[in-house]
Design a protein around this motif. Structure first.
Motif, PDB file in Angstrom:
ATOM      1  N   GLU A 149     110.779 106.509  29.198  1.00  0.00           N
ATOM      2  CA  GLU A 149     111.590 105.376  28.756  1.00  0.00           C
ATOM      3  C   GLU A 149     111.289 104.122  29.591  1.00  0.00           C
ATOM      4  O   GLU A 149     111.175 103.016  29.053  1.00  0.00           O
ATOM      5  CB  GLU A 149     113.083 105.711  28.857  1.00  0.00           C
ATOM      6  CG  GLU A 149     113.568 106.770  27.882  1.00  0.00           C
ATOM      7  CD  GLU A 149     113.108 108.188  28.251  1.00  0.00           C
ATOM      8  OE1 GLU A 149     112.732 108.405  29.431  1.00  0.00           O
ATOM      9  OE2 GLU A 149     113.116 109.052  27.367  1.00  0.00           O
ATOM     10  N   THR A 150     111.153 104.313  30.895  1.00  0.00           N
ATOM     11  CA  THR A 150     110.865 103.177  31.778  1.00  0.00           C
ATOM     12  C   THR A 150     109.491 102.590  31.482  1.00  0.00           C
ATOM     13  O   THR A 150     109.329 101.363  31.373  1.00  0.00           O
ATOM     14  CB  THR A 150     110.921 103.615  33.251  1.00  0.00           C
ATOM     15  OG1 THR A 150     112.250 104.031  33.571  1.00  0.00           O
ATOM     16  CG2 THR A 150     110.529 102.472  34.175  1.00  0.00           C
ATOM     17  N   ARG A 151     108.510 103.457  31.321  1.00  0.00           N
ATOM     18  CA  ARG A 151     107.155 102.979  31.046  1.00  0.00           C
ATOM     19  C   ARG A 151     107.073 102.302  29.685  1.00  0.00           C
ATOM     20  O   ARG A 151     106.385 101.291  29.521  1.00  0.00           O
ATOM     21  CB  ARG A 151     106.168 104.147  31.142  1.00  0.00           C
ATOM     22  CG  ARG A 151     105.929 104.605  32.587  1.00  0.00           C
ATOM     23  CD  ARG A 151     104.926 105.732  32.664  1.00  0.00           C
ATOM     24  NE  ARG A 151     105.505 107.027  32.323  1.00  0.00           N
ATOM     25  CZ  ARG A 151     104.872 107.982  31.679  1.00  0.00           C
ATOM     26  NH1 ARG A 151     103.637 107.803  31.254  1.00  0.00           N
ATOM     27  NH2 ARG A 151     105.458 109.136  31.439  1.00  0.00           N
ATOM     28  N   ALA A 152     107.796 102.846  28.716  1.00  0.00           N
ATOM     29  CA  ALA A 152     107.814 102.237  27.387  1.00  0.00           C
ATOM     30  C   ALA A 152     108.485 100.866  27.428  1.00  0.00           C
ATOM     31  O   ALA A 152     108.026  99.915  26.786  1.00  0.00           O
ATOM     32  CB  ALA A 152     108.548 103.148  26.411  1.00  0.00           C
ATOM     33  N   LYS A 153     109.560 100.746  28.204  1.00  0.00           N
ATOM     34  CA  LYS A 153     110.264  99.465  28.327  1.00  0.00           C
ATOM     35  C   LYS A 153     109.359  98.410  28.971  1.00  0.00           C
ATOM     36  O   LYS A 153     109.331  97.243  28.538  1.00  0.00           O
ATOM     37  CB  LYS A 153     111.529  99.658  29.181  1.00  0.00           C
ATOM     38  CG  LYS A 153     112.343  98.374  29.415  1.00  0.00           C
ATOM     39  CD  LYS A 153     112.945  97.865  28.113  1.00  0.00           C
ATOM     40  CE  LYS A 153     114.091  96.878  28.350  1.00  0.00           C
ATOM     41  NZ  LYS A 153     113.715  95.737  29.191  1.00  0.00           N
ATOM     42  N   ARG A 154     108.601  98.822  29.997  1.00  0.00           N
ATOM     43  CA  ARG A 154     107.685  97.886  30.644  1.00  0.00           C
ATOM     44  C   ARG A 154     106.634  97.393  29.662  1.00  0.00           C
ATOM     45  O   ARG A 154     106.321  96.203  29.607  1.00  0.00           O
ATOM     46  CB  ARG A 154     107.011  98.562  31.842  1.00  0.00           C
ATOM     47  CG  ARG A 154     107.949  98.859  33.002  1.00  0.00           C
ATOM     48  CD  ARG A 154     107.254  99.727  34.037  1.00  0.00           C
ATOM     49  NE  ARG A 154     108.137 100.053  35.167  1.00  0.00           N
ATOM     50  CZ  ARG A 154     107.851 100.955  36.100  1.00  0.00           C
ATOM     51  NH1 ARG A 154     106.703 101.628  36.041  1.00  0.00           N
ATOM     52  NH2 ARG A 154     108.697 101.188  37.092  1.00  0.00           N
ATOM     53  N   ARG A 155     106.090  98.312  28.886  1.00  0.00           N
ATOM     54  CA  ARG A 155     105.067  97.945  27.912  1.00  0.00           C
ATOM     55  C   ARG A 155     105.667  97.081  26.802  1.00  0.00           C
ATOM     56  O   ARG A 155     105.050  96.094  26.371  1.00  0.00           O
ATOM     57  CB  ARG A 155     104.449  99.217  27.313  1.00  0.00           C
ATOM     58  CG  ARG A 155     103.336  98.958  26.313  1.00  0.00           C
ATOM     59  CD  ARG A 155     102.170  98.234  26.945  1.00  0.00           C
ATOM     60  NE  ARG A 155     101.048  98.101  26.021  1.00  0.00           N
ATOM     61  CZ  ARG A 155     100.085  97.202  26.155  1.00  0.00           C
ATOM     62  NH1 ARG A 155     100.091  96.366  27.175  1.00  0.00           N
ATOM     63  NH2 ARG A 155      99.095  97.148  25.283  1.00  0.00           N
ATOM     64  N   PHE A 156     106.857  97.429  26.358  1.00  0.00           N
ATOM     65  CA  PHE A 156     107.546  96.669  25.317  1.00  0.00           C
ATOM     66  C   PHE A 156     107.772  95.231  25.780  1.00  0.00           C
ATOM     67  O   PHE A 156     107.517  94.271  25.037  1.00  0.00           O
ATOM     68  CB  PHE A 156     108.879  97.339  24.984  1.00  0.00           C
ATOM     69  CG  PHE A 156     109.711  96.603  23.972  1.00  0.00           C
ATOM     70  CD1 PHE A 156     109.491  96.774  22.605  1.00  0.00           C
ATOM     71  CD2 PHE A 156     110.723  95.735  24.379  1.00  0.00           C
ATOM     72  CE1 PHE A 156     110.249  96.081  21.667  1.00  0.00           C
ATOM     73  CE2 PHE A 156     111.479  95.050  23.457  1.00  0.00           C
ATOM     74  CZ  PHE A 156     111.246  95.225  22.094  1.00  0.00           C
ATOM     75  N   ASP A 157     108.268  95.079  27.010  1.00  0.00           N
ATOM     76  CA  ASP A 157     108.530  93.745  27.553  1.00  0.00           C
ATOM     77  C   ASP A 157     107.235  92.941  27.691  1.00  0.00           C
ATOM     78  O   ASP A 157     107.206  91.733  27.408  1.00  0.00           O
ATOM     79  CB  ASP A 157     109.218  93.850  28.917  1.00  0.00           C
ATOM     80  CG  ASP A 157     110.642  94.359  28.813  1.00  0.00           C
ATOM     81  OD1 ASP A 157     111.194  94.359  27.690  1.00  0.00           O
ATOM     82  OD2 ASP A 157     111.202  94.783  29.846  1.00  0.00           O
ATOM     83  N   GLU A 158     106.173  93.618  28.130  1.00  0.00           N
ATOM     84  CA  GLU A 158     104.877  92.950  28.301  1.00  0.00           C
ATOM     85  C   GLU A 158     104.366  92.396  26.967  1.00  0.00           C
ATOM     86  O   GLU A 158     103.934  91.237  26.888  1.00  0.00           O
ATOM     87  CB  GLU A 158     103.870  93.938  28.880  1.00  0.00           C
ATOM     88  CG  GLU A 158     102.465  93.372  29.059  1.00  0.00           C
ATOM     89  CD  GLU A 158     101.462  94.420  29.517  1.00  0.00           C
ATOM     90  OE1 GLU A 158     100.272  94.069  29.661  1.00  0.00           O
ATOM     91  OE2 GLU A 158     101.854  95.585  29.716  1.00  0.00           O
TER      92      GLU A 158
END
Length: 218
Positions: A149-158
């Motif tokens: 979830e954290t990694r997906a959120k980082r990628r989503f924000d990027e």
């Protein structure tokens, strides 16, 4: 004998970002394996070898020496003593690197070059199998991870910041599937080395992760 720092972990854990910052703080060389593949590609091109000439590429590996240095804080790549950094992003080079990198003998050559660099200089490398295969005797090994979830959120924000439309659930699904592929592949699967320090960055800032790894490099 140089100091060797190995950082492994799944996609999107921030390995390269962290490794570069730790390298800058500690004065180590960050080994950019992608740049090394492109350095070899330049060697093949300069030898007049075509991408489909596998035998020629294998033979040319024997006479190639690729090294990485930092000058005024900038990464410089050398091929047989000549600075080739300005050529690394040429389209022809990228195409050759893409077609030559899957060849086992090319990967073996890069492994030899990476290990040779690590013997001579203080280096930090990141990847999937650095602590388990490339630098099994590294002075410090870190397994850097974060929740899907954290990694997906980082990628989503990027992607969102770049104005690229994306779907969080789809990104999370892709990351989970990639984790499964990386961990179950036959050659050098992703796994935490027995002597690696586990760092879960799910609730840490970049500065906190850098500080935690730098503290291990005493």
């Amino acid at each position: 004998m140089g100091i060797n720092i190995a950082i492994d972990g799944p996609a999107g854990a921030g390995k390269s970002t962290i490794a570069k910052l730790v390298a800058k703080e500690k004065g180590y060389i960050y080994v950019d394996t992608g740049a090394m593949y492109r350095g070899l590609a330049i060697h093949f091109i300069d030898q007049g070898i075509r991408p489909e000439d596998t035998d020629g590429i294998i033979e040319a590996c024997r006479s190639a020496q690729v090294t990485i240095q930092y000058e005024d804080g900038n990464q410089q790549v050398y091929l047989n003593g000549k600075n080739i950094t300005a050529r690394l992003r040429d389209e022809e080079v990228g195409n050759m690197a893409s077609k030559s990198s899957p060849i086992p003998q090319v990967r073996k050559k890069l492994l030899e070059l990476q290990q040779g660099l690590a013997r001579e200089q203080d280096v930090i490398m990141d990847g999937r199998d650095i602590g388990t295969c490339v630098l099994p005797n590294a002075d410090v090994k870190v397994y850097l991870t974060a929740s899907v979830e954290t990694r997906a959120k980082r990628r989503f924000d990027e992607l969102t910041q770049k104005g690229i439309a994306c779907d969080f659930e789809e990104i999370a699904k892709d990351i989970a599937e990639r984790d499964e592929r990386d961990m179950t592949r036959e050659t050098a699967p992703l796994k935490q080395a027995e002597d690696a320090v586990l760092i879960d960055s799910s609730h840490m800032t970049i500065d906190e992760v850098v500080a935690a790894i730098a503290a291990l490099c005493q």
